[in-house]
Structures are given as structure tokens and as C-alpha cells.
Design a protein around this motif. Structure first.
Motif, short mmCIF file in Angstrom:
data_model
loop_
_atom_site.label_atom_id
_atom_site.label_comp_id
_atom_site.label_asym_id
_atom_site.label_seq_id
_atom_site.Cartn_x
_atom_site.Cartn_y
_atom_site.Cartn_z
N LEU A 1 10.59 23.25 -51.82
CA LEU A 1 11.38 23.54 -50.63
C LEU A 1 12.32 22.36 -50.32
N THR A 2 11.82 21.15 -50.46
CA THR A 2 12.64 19.97 -50.23
C THR A 2 13.80 19.91 -51.22
N ILE A 3 13.52 20.23 -52.48
CA ILE A 3 14.58 20.27 -53.49
C ILE A 3 15.61 21.33 -53.14
N GLY A 4 15.14 22.51 -52.73
CA GLY A 4 16.05 23.60 -52.37
C GLY A 4 16.96 23.24 -51.21
N LEU A 5 16.39 22.66 -50.17
CA LEU A 5 17.21 22.26 -49.02
C LEU A 5 18.16 21.12 -49.38
N MET B 1 13.68 12.98 -53.94
CA MET B 1 12.31 12.87 -53.42
C MET B 1 11.43 14.01 -53.93
N GLY B 2 11.96 15.22 -53.92
CA GLY B 2 11.18 16.35 -54.42
C GLY B 2 10.88 16.24 -55.90
N LEU C 1 27.34 12.83 -46.69
CA LEU C 1 26.43 13.95 -46.46
C LEU C 1 25.80 14.41 -47.77
N ARG C 2 26.57 14.44 -48.83
CA ARG C 2 26.01 14.79 -50.15
C ARG C 2 24.91 13.82 -50.55
N ALA C 3 25.15 12.54 -50.29
CA ALA C 3 24.18 11.52 -50.69
C ALA C 3 22.93 11.56 -49.81
N SER C 4 23.13 11.61 -48.49
CA SER C 4 21.99 11.49 -47.58
C SER C 4 21.24 12.80 -47.39
N ALA C 5 21.93 13.91 -47.27
CA ALA C 5 21.25 15.18 -47.03
C ALA C 5 21.10 16.00 -48.30
N GLY C 6 21.62 15.51 -49.39
CA GLY C 6 21.54 16.24 -50.65
C GLY C 6 20.75 15.51 -51.71
N GLY C 7 21.38 14.51 -52.27
CA GLY C 7 20.78 13.79 -53.39
C GLY C 7 19.45 13.13 -53.07
N LEU C 8 19.32 12.59 -51.87
CA LEU C 8 18.08 11.92 -51.49
C LEU C 8 16.91 12.90 -51.48
N PHE C 9 17.12 14.07 -50.89
CA PHE C 9 16.03 15.05 -50.80
C PHE C 9 15.71 15.67 -52.16
N VAL C 10 16.73 15.88 -52.98
CA VAL C 10 16.48 16.38 -54.33
C VAL C 10 15.66 15.35 -55.12
#
Length: 72
Positions: free
Chosen positions: A12-16, A56-57, A45-54
Motif C-alpha cells: 500500500l505504501t508503494i502504491g501511494l 521505504m516500501g 513532491l515527487r521526491a518527498s511524497a513519491g520516491g521516499l515512500f516507494v
């Protein structure tokens, strides 16, 4: 059972995170942020809300370590 839940939460974290990585304008709209003429905000936004969560997952699934899942 807890291992299955851990993997589902990581997926789910990767998906978001993919939403933030692939569609930063949609993510900004959902987070009630405005975009300007500059692309610097979208890159952030890509880095903080995208790449970071991908990342981490992926690390959680890759290592399978309990400390990694606690990070989520």
C-alpha cells in the motif's frame, strides 16, 4: 498472519508513493497545494511524497526485517 499484514502495508505504501511519483499534480491537488509555473515544487513532491515512500516500501519487502516494517 502479521507477516502478511506487513507485506500488504508495504505494498500500500508503494502504491501511494507511485501516485506521488507518477502524478505529482494530482497529489498536490489532493494535499490542497497549488502548483506554480516552476517545476521545482513538483520535483520536490515527487521526491518527498513519491520516491521516499516507494523506497521505504521496497526496503521493507526486500529486507523483511521487523525494524523496517516498524518504520512504516
Amino acid at each position: 498472519m502479521i507477516q502478511i499484514i506487513d507485506v500488504l502495508i508495504a505494498l500500500l505504501t508503494i502504491g501511494l508513493g507511485l501516485f506521488g511519483l507518477i502524478s505529482p499534480r494530482y497529489t498536490a491537488r489532493v494535499l490542497d497545494m497549488k502548483t506554480t509555473d516552476s517545476t521545482m515544487g513538483l520535483s520536490e513532491l515527487r521526491a518527498s511524497a513519491g520516491g521516499l515512500f516507494v523506497a521505504m516500501g521496497v526496503v521493507c519487502i526486500w529486507t523483511g526485517a521487523p525494524w523496517a516494517y516498524a518504520m512504516l
